[in-house]
Scaffold this active site. Sequence first.
Site, PDB file in Angstrom:
ATOM      1  N   SER A  15       0.808  -1.229   0.000  1.00 24.22           N
ATOM      2  CA  SER A  15       0.000   0.000   0.000  1.00 24.22           C
ATOM      3  C   SER A  15       0.840   1.277   0.000  1.00 24.22           C
ATOM      4  O   SER A  15       1.801   1.409   0.765  1.00 24.22           O
ATOM      5  CB  SER A  15      -0.918   0.028   1.224  1.00 24.22           C
ATOM      6  OG  SER A  15      -1.624   1.258   1.249  1.00 24.22           O
ATOM      7  N   THR A  62      -9.298  -1.313   1.942  1.00 20.70           N
ATOM      8  CA  THR A  62      -9.040  -1.775   0.581  1.00 20.70           C
ATOM      9  C   THR A  62      -9.370  -3.253   0.455  1.00 20.70           C
ATOM     10  O   THR A  62      -9.944  -3.854   1.373  1.00 20.70           O
ATOM     11  CB  THR A  62      -7.592  -1.403   0.151  1.00 20.70           C
ATOM     12  OG1 THR A  62      -7.454  -1.712  -1.240  1.00 20.70           O
ATOM     13  CG2 THR A  62      -6.535  -2.156   0.934  1.00 20.70           C
ATOM     14  N   LYS A  66     -14.115  -3.944   1.396  1.00 20.09           N
ATOM     15  CA  LYS A  66     -14.962  -2.757   1.223  1.00 20.09           C
ATOM     16  C   LYS A  66     -16.444  -3.037   1.480  1.00 20.09           C
ATOM     17  O   LYS A  66     -17.165  -2.175   1.978  1.00 20.09           O
ATOM     18  CB  LYS A  66     -14.768  -2.168  -0.177  1.00 20.09           C
ATOM     19  CG  LYS A  66     -13.392  -1.524  -0.360  1.00 20.09           C
ATOM     20  CD  LYS A  66     -13.239  -0.872  -1.711  1.00 20.09           C
ATOM     21  CE  LYS A  66     -11.798  -0.415  -1.914  1.00 20.09           C
ATOM     22  NZ  LYS A  66     -11.582   0.253  -3.189  1.00 20.09           N
ATOM     23  N   ALA A 128     -17.309  -5.347 -13.504  1.00 25.13           N
ATOM     24  CA  ALA A 128     -18.544  -5.144 -12.740  1.00 25.13           C
ATOM     25  C   ALA A 128     -18.330  -5.540 -11.286  1.00 25.13           C
ATOM     26  O   ALA A 128     -19.246  -5.992 -10.610  1.00 25.13           O
ATOM     27  CB  ALA A 128     -19.679  -5.955 -13.367  1.00 25.13           C
ATOM     28  N   GLY A 129     -17.093  -5.374 -10.794  1.00 26.30           N
ATOM     29  CA  GLY A 129     -16.781  -5.693  -9.405  1.00 26.30           C
ATOM     30  C   GLY A 129     -16.949  -4.462  -8.524  1.00 26.30           C
ATOM     31  O   GLY A 129     -17.616  -3.486  -8.896  1.00 26.30           O
ATOM     32  N   GLY A 130     -16.294  -4.497  -7.366  1.00 26.32           N
ATOM     33  CA  GLY A 130     -16.434  -3.410  -6.397  1.00 26.32           C
ATOM     34  C   GLY A 130     -15.984  -2.059  -6.924  1.00 26.32           C
ATOM     35  O   GLY A 130     -16.629  -1.038  -6.661  1.00 26.32           O
ATOM     36  N   ALA A 131     -14.886  -2.042  -7.673  1.00 26.89           N
ATOM     37  CA  ALA A 131     -14.367  -0.763  -8.168  1.00 26.89           C
ATOM     38  C   ALA A 131     -15.333  -0.151  -9.178  1.00 26.89           C
ATOM     39  O   ALA A 131     -15.610   1.055  -9.143  1.00 26.89           O
ATOM     40  CB  ALA A 131     -12.995  -0.964  -8.789  1.00 26.89           C
ATOM     41  N   MET A 215      -7.529   1.525 -13.978  1.00 29.34           N
ATOM     42  CA  MET A 215      -7.514   1.811 -12.533  1.00 29.34           C
ATOM     43  C   MET A 215      -6.276   1.233 -11.867  1.00 29.34           C
ATOM     44  O   MET A 215      -5.888   1.663 -10.785  1.00 29.34           O
ATOM     45  CB  MET A 215      -8.762   1.237 -11.867  1.00 29.34           C
ATOM     46  CG  MET A 215     -10.013   2.020 -12.161  1.00 29.34           C
ATOM     47  SD  MET A 215     -11.298   1.493 -11.019  1.00 29.34           S
ATOM     48  CE  MET A 215     -12.709   2.302 -11.740  1.00 29.34           C
ATOM     49  N   GLY A 239      -4.025   4.254 -12.768  1.00 27.36           N
ATOM     50  CA  GLY A 239      -4.841   4.614 -11.618  1.00 27.36           C
ATOM     51  C   GLY A 239      -4.119   5.302 -10.474  1.00 27.36           C
ATOM     52  O   GLY A 239      -4.697   5.469  -9.393  1.00 27.36           O
TER      53      GLY A 239
HETATM   54  N1  LIG Z   1      -6.459   3.261  -8.454  1.00 27.02           N
HETATM   55  C1  LIG Z   1      -7.308   3.119  -7.462  1.00 27.02           C
HETATM   56  O1  LIG Z   1      -7.435   3.982  -6.585  1.00 27.02           O
HETATM   57  C2  LIG Z   1      -8.175   1.882  -7.391  1.00 27.02           C
HETATM   58  C3  LIG Z   1      -9.284   1.844  -6.526  1.00 27.02           C
HETATM   59  C4  LIG Z   1     -10.081   0.689  -6.506  1.00 27.02           C
HETATM   60  C5  LIG Z   1      -9.749  -0.397  -7.329  1.00 27.02           C
HETATM   61  N2  LIG Z   1      -8.659  -0.333  -8.147  1.00 27.02           N
HETATM   62  C6  LIG Z   1      -8.311  -1.470  -9.050  1.00 27.02           C
HETATM   63  O2  LIG Z   1      -9.472  -1.873  -9.768  1.00 27.02           O
HETATM   64  C7  LIG Z   1      -9.369  -3.243 -10.105  1.00 27.02           C
HETATM   65  C8  LIG Z   1     -10.661  -3.975  -9.774  1.00 27.02           C
HETATM   66  O3  LIG Z   1     -10.855  -4.031  -8.365  1.00 27.02           O
HETATM   67  P1  LIG Z   1     -12.236  -4.587  -7.727  1.00 27.02           P
HETATM   68  O4  LIG Z   1     -12.194  -4.273  -6.286  1.00 27.02           O
HETATM   69  O5  LIG Z   1     -13.419  -4.146  -8.527  1.00 27.02           O
HETATM   70  O6  LIG Z   1     -12.083  -6.170  -7.951  1.00 27.02           O
HETATM   71  P2  LIG Z   1     -13.259  -7.250  -7.932  1.00 27.02           P
HETATM   72  O7  LIG Z   1     -14.431  -6.787  -7.147  1.00 27.02           O
HETATM   73  O8  LIG Z   1     -12.609  -8.546  -7.585  1.00 27.02           O
HETATM   74  O9  LIG Z   1     -13.760  -7.343  -9.487  1.00 27.02           O
HETATM   75  C9  LIG Z   1     -12.915  -7.848 -10.464  1.00 27.02           C
HETATM   76  C10 LIG Z   1     -13.504  -7.582 -11.860  1.00 27.02           C
HETATM   77  O10 LIG Z   1     -12.502  -7.941 -12.821  1.00 27.02           O
HETATM   78  C11 LIG Z   1     -13.046  -8.910 -13.729  1.00 27.02           C
HETATM   79  N3  LIG Z   1     -11.945  -9.786 -14.140  1.00 27.02           N
HETATM   80  C12 LIG Z   1     -11.022 -10.370 -13.349  1.00 27.02           C
HETATM   81  N4  LIG Z   1     -10.126 -11.064 -14.103  1.00 27.02           N
HETATM   82  C13 LIG Z   1     -10.493 -10.898 -15.392  1.00 27.02           C
HETATM   83  C14 LIG Z   1      -9.969 -11.362 -16.631  1.00 27.02           C
HETATM   84  N5  LIG Z   1      -8.871 -12.128 -16.700  1.00 27.02           N
HETATM   85  N6  LIG Z   1     -10.601 -11.009 -17.771  1.00 27.02           N
HETATM   86  C15 LIG Z   1     -11.719 -10.221 -17.715  1.00 27.02           C
HETATM   87  N7  LIG Z   1     -12.258  -9.746 -16.575  1.00 27.02           N
HETATM   88  C16 LIG Z   1     -11.663 -10.090 -15.427  1.00 27.02           C
HETATM   89  C17 LIG Z   1     -14.149  -9.604 -12.960  1.00 27.02           C
HETATM   90  O11 LIG Z   1     -15.032 -10.186 -13.876  1.00 27.02           O
HETATM   91  P3  LIG Z   1     -16.081 -11.349 -13.414  1.00 27.02           P
HETATM   92  O12 LIG Z   1     -17.239 -10.640 -12.793  1.00 27.02           O
HETATM   93  O13 LIG Z   1     -16.441 -12.030 -14.688  1.00 27.02           O
HETATM   94  O14 LIG Z   1     -15.339 -12.235 -12.453  1.00 27.02           O
HETATM   95  C18 LIG Z   1     -14.744  -8.410 -12.188  1.00 27.02           C
HETATM   96  O15 LIG Z   1     -15.583  -7.645 -13.015  1.00 27.02           O
HETATM   97  C19 LIG Z   1      -8.136  -3.777  -9.369  1.00 27.02           C
HETATM   98  O16 LIG Z   1      -7.069  -3.848 -10.303  1.00 27.02           O
HETATM   99  C20 LIG Z   1      -7.865  -2.729  -8.318  1.00 27.02           C
HETATM  100  O17 LIG Z   1      -6.489  -2.670  -7.975  1.00 27.02           O
HETATM  101  C21 LIG Z   1      -7.878   0.784  -8.202  1.00 27.02           C
END
Ligand SMILES: NC(=O)c1ccc[n+]([C@@H]2O[C@H](COP(=O)([O-])OP(=O)(O)OC[C@H]3O[C@@H](n4cnc5c(N)ncnc54)[C@H](OP(=O)(O)O)[C@@H]3O)[C@@H](O)[C@H]2O)c1
Length: 274
Positions: A15, A62, A66, A128-131, A215, A239
């Site tokens: 982090s 994080t 969340k 379509a995850g948390g972010a 991101m 990001g």
């Molecule tokens: N810069 C920042 O401040 C910040 C803040 C928040 C998050 N982030 C980044 O955002 C990203 C997502 O985080 P999250 O919390 O949303 O994660 P999450 O809730 O686990 O969601 C993951 C998403 O990625 C998809 N996915 C994973 N592997 C894949 C692949 N090989 N091909 C296609 N789709 C794939 C998943 O699809 P399925 O639904 O089909 O499984 C889901 O939509 C991370 O890289 C995180 O580090 C950055």
Amino acid sequence: MTDRYCVFGNPIGHSRSPAIHARFAAQCGQDISYEAVLAPLDGFAATVAQFVAAGGKGANVTVPFKEEAFRLSTRRSARAERAGAVNTLAFDESGIFGDNTDGAGLVRDIAVNLGVSLAGQRILLLGAGGAARGVIAPLLAGRPASLFIANRSADKAAALACEFADLAAVDAGSFGKIAGCSFDIVINATSASLAGASLPLLPGIFAAGSLAYDMMFGKGETPFLAQAREEGAVLLADGLGMLVEQAAEAFLVWRGVRPDTAPVLAELRRQLTA
Ligand SMILES: NC(=O)c1ccc[n+]([C@@H]2O[C@H](COP(=O)([O-])OP(=O)(O)OC[C@H]3O[C@@H](n4cnc5c(N)ncnc54)[C@H](OP(=O)(O)O)[C@@H]3O)[C@@H](O)[C@H]2O)c1
């Protein structure tokens, strides 16, 4: 008395939040400490309770906590309610206040740091995850021409679009469903880049002059940004700016003062590229 803050996550060793908040505190003359706390996967609530008992004033949250932080909050901001996830906690005698600053951080990075207006733009949100969930309402508030959510699991994208249908018409589907469409802003909110995986992006999705925003960030170009560059995106951003901006928004929630993010972002960028 120094006020204590922290970020909870698992893993948490990577982090950059402690470094960011230390710089914000120095810049704003605020007497705070900020540490990274590894919470056991089955012990988030207990770890938060220990930190509060030890005098903690607030925390960032994080991956993967969340949604648990959302449930733990006794009061929540409207944007946290909308997101269904909490990345910022503030503790006082009345309980635990939960907020979500991720969406505000992303929108500020795009609009202010990158100088790209969302108004009238065709936006594609990948994931379509948390972010993704946390940024939809703030993106729609920028009055884009359209928003399409594409996800590997199309049903999750469709469910998200339904959840935000009262704000605007949002299209959703699989990566294949965007065949033949092009977009002005393409945001990667999947975690594919974390695993070094590339996405099945169809040719032609990047409109002339488009912005590709990942991101994720790290040393060097992410797989998504490399793909976007090859497919013709003109403006590429990772990001890091979102991370610094969501942190500034959290600092504002806790301390009532918004730090100047530009010098902190520039310093982190130098460290990342050194
Ligand atoms: N810069 C920042 O401040 C910040 C803040 C928040 C998050 N982030 C980044 O955002 C990203 C997502 O985080 P999250 O919390 O949303 O994660 P999450 O809730 O686990 O969601 C993951 C998403 O990625 C998809 N996915 C994973 N592997 C894949 C692949 N090989 N091909 C296609 N789709 C794939 C998943 O699809 P399925 O639904 O089909 O499984 C889901 O939509 C991370 O890289 C995180 O580090 C950055």
